[in-house]
Write an enzyme that holds these catalytic residues in place. Structure first.
Site, PDB file in Angstrom:
ATOM      1  NE  ARG A  92      30.672  -2.259  35.822  1.00  0.00           N
ATOM      2  CZ  ARG A  92      31.907  -2.717  36.043  1.00  0.00           C
ATOM      3  NH1 ARG A  92      32.609  -2.264  37.066  1.00  0.00           N
ATOM      4  NH2 ARG A  92      32.442  -3.616  35.249  1.00  0.00           N
ATOM      5  CE  LYS A  93      32.626   2.282  44.893  1.00  0.00           C
ATOM      6  NZ  LYS A  93      31.178   1.982  45.041  1.00  0.00           N
ATOM      7  CG  ASP A  96      40.128  -3.838  32.995  1.00  0.00           C
ATOM      8  OD1 ASP A  96      41.272  -3.736  32.487  1.00  0.00           O
ATOM      9  OD2 ASP A  96      39.605  -4.921  33.287  1.00  0.00           O
ATOM     10  N   GLY A  98      41.407   1.408  29.249  1.00  0.00           N
ATOM     11  CA  GLY A  98      40.448   2.235  28.510  1.00  0.00           C
ATOM     12  C   GLY A  98      39.545   1.443  27.596  1.00  0.00           C
TER      13      GLY A  98
HETATM   14  N1  5IU Z   1      30.263   3.660  48.810  1.00  0.00           N
HETATM   15  C1  5IU Z   1      30.652   3.820  50.111  1.00  0.00           C
HETATM   16  N2  5IU Z   1      31.885   4.347  50.398  1.00  0.00           N
HETATM   17  C2  5IU Z   1      32.754   4.709  49.439  1.00  0.00           C
HETATM   18  C3  5IU Z   1      32.342   4.545  48.093  1.00  0.00           C
HETATM   19  C4  5IU Z   1      31.107   4.025  47.815  1.00  0.00           C
HETATM   20  O1  5IU Z   1      29.910   3.523  51.040  1.00  0.00           O
HETATM   21  O2  5IU Z   1      33.851   5.210  49.734  1.00  0.00           O
HETATM   22  I1  5IU Z   1      33.586   5.112  46.652  1.00  0.00           I
HETATM   23  C5  5IU Z   1      28.941   3.126  48.444  1.00  0.00           C
HETATM   24  C6  5IU Z   1      28.639   1.735  48.919  1.00  0.00           C
HETATM   25  C7  5IU Z   1      27.154   1.749  49.085  1.00  0.00           C
HETATM   26  C8  5IU Z   1      26.845   3.188  49.500  1.00  0.00           C
HETATM   27  O3  5IU Z   1      26.547   1.531  47.812  1.00  0.00           O
HETATM   28  O4  5IU Z   1      27.912   3.971  48.973  1.00  0.00           O
HETATM   29  C9  5IU Z   1      26.752   3.410  51.000  1.00  0.00           C
HETATM   30  O5  5IU Z   1      25.721   2.626  51.548  1.00  0.00           O
HETATM   31  P1  5IU Z   1      25.286   2.733  53.085  1.00  0.00           P
HETATM   32  O6  5IU Z   1      24.804   4.181  53.310  1.00  0.00           O
HETATM   33  O7  5IU Z   1      24.167   1.742  53.193  1.00  0.00           O
HETATM   34  O8  5IU Z   1      26.471   2.385  53.930  1.00  0.00           O
END
Ligand code: 5IU
Length: 275
Positions: A92-93, A96, A98
């Site tokens: 979800r990253k 924002d 807390g």
């Molecule tokens: N993802 C990244 N890099 C990051 C982060 C998250 O690729 O630094 I934080 C996520 C984005 C996607 C998955 O949901 O990891 C990688 O997908 P692919 O293997 O299809 O590139």
């Protein structure tokens, strides 16, 4: 330098229920593969997960990209997690304040905290993002990963930003179980007694591919061997390298890629612990 502990030994020592559960499933299934399933239709999402489930310790979701979402999807996902013995990580990253992240985590359409064993957050708001999320997730036994680094070209999560992320995690290790990062973080953020403390942060690493170096939108790939053996990461996160083009799921191809990445990740780990 202390010997590298196995996943199983780390599971026994870990205090976090979420980290312990993940380390246990890694050991049990001999898989350090997390499959990232970025597809937009429920049917494809569940189909890919049913195929890759046996090879994965963790399934990473972006539930907000599913265009025909309804709550039955969560029940079906949970059923697959029991059937195939994997944990769920909603990517979800959060980013924002807390109070807001606590609501985004607990409420809305998706109610992430009720089904996702692990989620993640950007450290950019400071420690209050952790306390906000912990107010919801800790009583449920959930775990949080901080985004200390990213896999993309030109990422700003470097240097002192990464160090501060590590310090924030150390100050909240009752809920933070590790990092999304490209390497181990033991030596980052100036831990005075590096290697002697009981801390054990998991490193989950996206940007993993065997056949491609990147995509046209800034993604950069490294191999499981580079990630696990050379950089010491714990879990490889693989998306398109396994499910390919999401509009036409080829079950045979997806299964054989999942098997291939699982083997590559596990062999890299076995080399790492035998060194
Ligand atoms: N993802 C990244 N890099 C990051 C982060 C998250 O690729 O630094 I934080 C996520 C984005 C996607 C998955 O949901 O990891 C990688 O997908 P692919 O293997 O299809 O590139």
């Amino acid at each position: 330098k202390p010997a590298i502990l196995s996943y199983g030994e780390r599971a026994r020592l870990h205090k976090s229920p979420a980290a312990k559960a993940l380390l246990e499933v890694i050991e049990r299934k001999k898989s350090n593969l997390c499959v990232s399933v970025d597809v937009t239709k429920q049917a494809d999402f569940l189909k890919v997960i049913d195929v890759v489930g046996p090879y994965a310790c963790l399934i990473k979701t972006h539930v907000d990209i599913i265009e025909d979402f309804d709550p039955s999807l969560i029940k079906n996902l949970q059923d697959l997690s029991v059937k195939h013995d994997f944990l769920i990580f909603e990517d979800r990253k959060f980013a924002d304040i807390g109070n807001t992240v606590a609501l985004q985590y607990s409420s809305g359409v998706h109610k992430i905290a009720s089904w996702s064993h692990i989620t993640n957050a950007h450290p950019v708001p400071g420690p209050s993002i952790i306390t906000g999320l912990a107010s919801v997730g800790k009583p449920l036994g959930r775990g949080l990963l901080l985004l200390a680094e990213m896999s993309t070209k030109g990422s700003l999560a470097t240097g002192s930003y990464t160090e501060e992320a590590v310090r924030m995690a150390r100050a909240h290790d009752d809920f933070v179980i590790g990092f999304i990062a490209q390497r181990r973080m033991e030596d980052v953020g100036l831990l005075e007694n590096a290697g002697e403390s009981e801390e054990d942060f998991l490193i989950l690493t996206p940007g993993v591919g065997l056949d491609s170096k990147g995509d046209s939108m800034g993604q950069q790939y490294r191999t499981p061997e580079q990630v696990v053996l050379e950089s010491g990461c714990d879990v490889i996160i693989v998306g398109r390298g396994i499910y390919g083009k999401s509009d036409n799921v080829d079950v045979q191809a997806v299964q054989s890629q999942a098997e291939r990445y699982r083997t590559a990740g596990w062999e890299a780990y076995q080399k790492r612990i035998s060194h």
